[in-house]
Each structure stands twice: as structure tokens, then as C-alpha cells.
Design an enzyme around this catalytic site. Structure first.
Site, short mmCIF file in Angstrom:
data_model
loop_
_atom_site.label_atom_id
_atom_site.label_comp_id
_atom_site.label_asym_id
_atom_site.label_seq_id
_atom_site.Cartn_x
_atom_site.Cartn_y
_atom_site.Cartn_z
N THR A 38 93.25 -35.63 40.44
CA THR A 38 92.87 -36.47 41.57
C THR A 38 92.96 -35.56 42.79
O THR A 38 93.54 -34.48 42.72
CB THR A 38 93.83 -37.67 41.74
OG1 THR A 38 95.17 -37.19 41.73
CG2 THR A 38 93.64 -38.68 40.63
N TYR A 70 72.11 -42.85 48.18
CA TYR A 70 72.15 -42.79 46.71
C TYR A 70 71.78 -41.39 46.28
O TYR A 70 70.76 -40.85 46.74
CB TYR A 70 71.15 -43.80 46.11
CG TYR A 70 71.86 -44.97 45.49
CD1 TYR A 70 72.84 -44.77 44.52
CD2 TYR A 70 71.57 -46.28 45.87
CE1 TYR A 70 73.52 -45.83 43.95
CE2 TYR A 70 72.24 -47.35 45.30
CZ TYR A 70 73.22 -47.12 44.34
OH TYR A 70 73.88 -48.17 43.79
N GLU A 85 72.18 -40.09 42.66
CA GLU A 85 72.41 -39.85 41.23
C GLU A 85 71.81 -38.50 40.84
O GLU A 85 70.69 -38.17 41.24
CB GLU A 85 71.74 -40.93 40.37
CG GLU A 85 72.51 -42.23 40.35
CD GLU A 85 71.82 -43.29 41.15
OE1 GLU A 85 71.25 -42.92 42.21
OE2 GLU A 85 71.85 -44.45 40.73
N ASP A 103 95.65 -32.55 32.60
CA ASP A 103 95.52 -33.45 33.75
C ASP A 103 96.57 -32.99 34.77
O ASP A 103 97.76 -33.23 34.61
CB ASP A 103 95.79 -34.90 33.29
CG ASP A 103 95.69 -35.91 34.43
OD1 ASP A 103 95.72 -35.48 35.60
OD2 ASP A 103 95.59 -37.12 34.13
N LYS A 106 96.83 -36.59 45.80
CA LYS A 106 98.29 -36.53 45.64
C LYS A 106 98.80 -35.30 46.40
O LYS A 106 98.65 -35.24 47.62
CB LYS A 106 98.65 -36.54 44.15
CG LYS A 106 98.22 -37.83 43.45
CD LYS A 106 98.71 -37.91 42.02
CE LYS A 106 98.39 -39.24 41.37
NZ LYS A 106 97.04 -39.31 40.79
N ARG A 108 91.15 -40.25 48.32
CA ARG A 108 91.31 -40.84 46.99
C ARG A 108 90.07 -40.49 46.16
O ARG A 108 88.95 -40.82 46.53
CB ARG A 108 91.42 -42.36 47.17
CG ARG A 108 91.86 -43.16 46.01
CD ARG A 108 92.42 -44.48 46.50
NE ARG A 108 93.66 -44.23 47.19
CZ ARG A 108 94.83 -43.99 46.57
NH1 ARG A 108 94.90 -44.01 45.25
NH2 ARG A 108 95.91 -43.73 47.25
#
Ligand code: DSN
Length: 428
Positions: free
Chosen positions: A231, A59, A61, A205, A234, A240
Site C-alpha cells: 500500500t 477515464y 482504462e 506483501d 502506511k 491511500r
């Protein structure tokens, strides 16, 4: 499949044969079929190894040097490497590598820059835009007042004068440039000029074309946009995931309590996400390292060559292509010119081992579940090693089966052609 891949899977097979077998099955499907879905690609084994690492246990954060849990010294180093590599790759002032996906990156940008009810000027989904660019079915369309721009009926290109006129009339808070189905270049400088004229943020984008942008083979939005999202899976050929790149200074709020980079970071965490996926961030770092290598530019050049070569075949076989061709990795074929709908075309190609997706075309009079087109992209086949000759041969096979869908001899020949190509260019 490579021996190393089998080795990684052995433990999983002992513990959970059901899932191991399904992973084998899907890997086999990817191996034995040809991937022409324009948003997909194949990652390297190095990226797969980072994804399958114990970093998933942690974790973290917060951000490097400022975490809410202990034990993040190594994670800080990993995330910093990812950020610095992304900054170098795209010449960006600030990068956030934590968005879990493109939709989450876009959500965070809206959260940072706009309030519900604000006006956003974005490309219409039917013209090639994306779900998160204001579709009524998506939060972006539900929470904001969306003014869509499209393409011209005659050229099927974005009309910058229409964008300017709409911007002047509606005074949007954000102008969004980007697409998931547009086979041409966008003029980011003119988008920026318009955003400056009307006092809007320019949000780009670049998800589909990030790999082409990283290698200077597509217009670069980074110098012009306030914020850019992408992203990483691609054309960039990474895991991903999502990413946000932005300027540090907030052009429209230069004296605010937070600068633009701080607004973006806090919109990602704590604004819209919790713990980042650090195994995925490590895999992003690996992908950026691969993209910084000169071989990646060669790869992107071949992506463009293969896409153009296929487009020329489709035209010579009598198909109508949206905008008459392509300037990036993707092609939109109007299959109604071959007497088919998009749904049947997708299905026929699937039967011979070629994955594509049905796609709405600009001004389409058919329905989204059975539109007039299919969308194809060259990124994945180029990763396999396809050259122009292979792409031309594949496009001819596609045209042949789509023009004679009932011809079983041609269908069998297409299946054999796909099998020969997948054998010639194996993956994993
Ligand atoms: N689903 C992606 C695409 O196919 O373009 C975009 O999110």
C-alpha cells in the site's frame, strides 16, 4: 489548520456544509489526537492537493500509450512519472501503480499467478498475517487451499525451517511473505531459496514496511521476490492506495505467451479493475518524490528510534511484548500482563486521545473482538515531529493509564499530556 487548507474547503462549505463540517470535524480529531495505529500516517499537503485535483474526472482504462478512451495524453505523462519514480525508489524492474488498495493489489497477484484450488503458503492471520493472505473470511481463503505458517511459541519469530518443511510437504504455487502485525524482520532471501527449491512463486506483501524498505532500513524483498505488493499510505506516507512491483521474466514460465510483468498488468486491468484513479496515482507520484528525498531517510530512522524507545518503556513498565521487542515501526503489547483485555485497552486509550487497535497475539486464547493485545506504530507520531524523548514520555503515559484505568486523576493528566503534544506538533 493551515490557511491553505481552509481556503480549499471554503467552496465545499458553501455548497455542502454537512460534508464540509464533517471533514472539519475529522481533521480536528486527527489534529487533537495521537495516532498510534501502525498502518496510519499523515500525508503532506502536496499529496492532498494532488488527491483533490480534476484528475478524478478522467477515464483512462489501459496503460500509458495504450488507453481505451481519448484525451489521455497528460494522464499518460502522470502515470509514467509515477511508475518511473516507483522503479527508482525500489529498484524494481516493473511497476503497476493502478491498484486501488492493498487488497486489490493482492487480488491481482493471485489472479495472475494462481488458479482457484491452488495451494498457497502464507502467514497465519493470528500470527501476524493479513486478511488477504488466506483468511477463511476473505476470497483468498475461500478460493485457494491455504497452508498457514506461524511463529515459534518460544520466540514468537517466523521459523524458516517450519516454512521449508511445509513448502516441501505441500508444494505450494505461491509462498507469501508479509504481515500486518509482526514486529520483526523477515528473511526474504531464505523465503526465496525455499520458493526456488519447491518451484513456487515468492510473493511479498511489504505494505507495512515499504517506507523502511525504500530507505534501506529493513531487509529488501525486491531482489528476491517474483512479485511484491504494497500500500502507499502506511510507512510510505502517501495516499491511500496500492501498487505492484515485479520482475519482468516469469521464472516459472519463461517461454509463456506473456511475461510476468504483462501477466500482472492484465490481472489489474482488465482482470480485476476498471478505470484507474489517476488523481490518486498523481498523489502516489508526489509521495514517491518525497520518499526519494534524503529527508525521508531521516524520517524513517526516527520512526525506528521512536518505536524502539516506546518498546523499552513498555518492557520497563512490566508489559510483555510479542517477540520481546521490535525491529520495525510496530509494537505488539500483551496487555493481559497489565490485567486488561485488548478491547478495554483500546477504549481506555481512545478516551485520552490516543488511537491504537486491539490485536490478536500469537497463540491467543481470547477472541478477535477482545484479544490479548494492542498494536501500536510510530509512523504517524514521527511525521508529526516526535523525537525519542516525546516517544518515551508518551509510552510512559500509555503505561500509566493502562495500569490504573480507574484512576481519573491519571486519566486527566494523560489527556493534558496528549493535548500538549498535539499542540507542540500540529498537523494541517
Ligand atoms: N488494515 C491494515 C492494517 O491495519 O494493517 C492492513 O490492511
Amino acid at each position: 489548520m493551515h490557511a491553505t487548507y481552509y481556503k480549499t474547503m471554503k467552496n465545499l462549505h458553501d455548497i455542502d456544509p454537512t460534508i464540509a463540517n464533517l471533514i472539519f470535524k475529522e481533521t480536528q480529531r486527527q489534529r487533537d489526537g495521537l495516532e498510534l495505529i501502525a498502518s496510519e500516517n499523515y500525508v503532506s499537503e502536496a499529496v492532498l492537493q494532488a488527491l483533490g485535483s480534476p484528475l478524478t474526472n478522467k477515464y483512462s482504462e489501459g496503460y500509458p500509450g495504450k488507453r481505451y478512451y481519448a484525451g489521455n495524453q497528460v494522464i499518460d505523462e502522470i502515470e509514467t512519472v509515477a511508475i518511473e519514480r516507483a522503479k527508482k525508489l525500489f529498484h524494481a524492474e516493473h511497476v503497476n501503480v493502478q491498484p486501488h488498495a492493498g487488497a486489490q493489489a493482492n487480488f491481482a497477484v493471485y489472479l495472475a499467478l494462481a488458479k482457484p484450488g491452488d495451494t498457497i503458503l502464507a502467514m497465519d492471520l493470528g500470527a501476524g498475517g493479513h486478511l488477504t493472505h488466506g483468511s477463511p473470511a476473505n476470497f483468498s481463503g475461500k478460493w485457494f487451499h491455504i497452508i498457514p505458517y506461524g511463529v515459534r511459541r518460544d520466540t514468537e519469530l517466523v521459523d524458516m525451517e517450519e516454512v521449508r518443511a511445509l513448502a516441501k510437504k505441500h508444494k505450494p504455487k505461491i509462498i507469501l511473505a508479509g504481515f500486518s502485525a509482526y514486529p520483526r524482520k523477515l528473511d526474504f532471501k531464505t523465503f526465496a531459496d525455499i520458493a526456488h527449491e519447491v518451484g513456487a512463486y515468492l510473493f511479498v506483501d511489504m505494505a507495512h514496511v515499504a517506507g523502511l524498505i525504500a530507505t534501506q532500513l529493513y531487509p529488501d524483498p525486491i531482489p528476491y521476490a517474483d512479485v511484491v505488493t504494497t500500500t502507499t499510505h502506511k510507512t510510505l506516507r502517501g495516499p491511500r492506495g496500492g501498487m505492484i512491483l515485479c520482475k519482468i521474466t516469469d521464472r516459472l514460465d519463461p517461454d509463456g505467451k506473456k511475461n510476468l510483468a504483462q501477466k500482472i498488468d492484465s490481472a489489474v486491468f482488465p482482470g480485476s479493475q476498471g478505470g484507474p484513479l489517476e488523481h490518486c496515482i498523481a498523489a502516489k507520484a508526489v509521495c514517491f518524490e518525497e520518499a526519494l528525498h534524503p529527508a525521508f531517510k531521516k524520517y524513517q530512522e526516527h520512526v525506528l528510534e521512536n518505536s524502539k524507545a516506546m518498546a523499552e518503556v513498555f518492557i520497563s513498565e512490566g508489559a510483555r511484548l510479542v517477540s520481546g521487542g521490535t525491529e520495525n515501526h510496530l509494537i505488539l503489547v500483551d496487555v493481559t500482563t497489565w490485567g486488561l483485555g485488548g478491547k478495554d485497552a483500546e477504549h481506555i486509550l481512545d478516551e485520552v486521545g490516543i488511537s491504537t487497535n486491539k490485536n490478536m497475539l500469537p497463540f491467543d486464547e481470547r477472541k478477535p473482538m477482545d484479544p490479548s493485545g494492542i498494536r501500536l506504530g510510530s509512523a504517524a507520531i514521527t511525521t508529526r515531529g516526535f523525537n525519542c524523548e516525546d516517544s518515551i514520555a508518551l509510552a510512559k503515559t500509555i503505561a500509566t493509564v493502562l495500569k490504573s484505568p480507574a484512576d481519573t486523576i491519571k486519566k486527566t493528566a494523560a489527556q493534558e499530556h496528549v493535548a500538549a503534544l498535539t499542540k507542540k506538533y500540529p498537523i494541517y
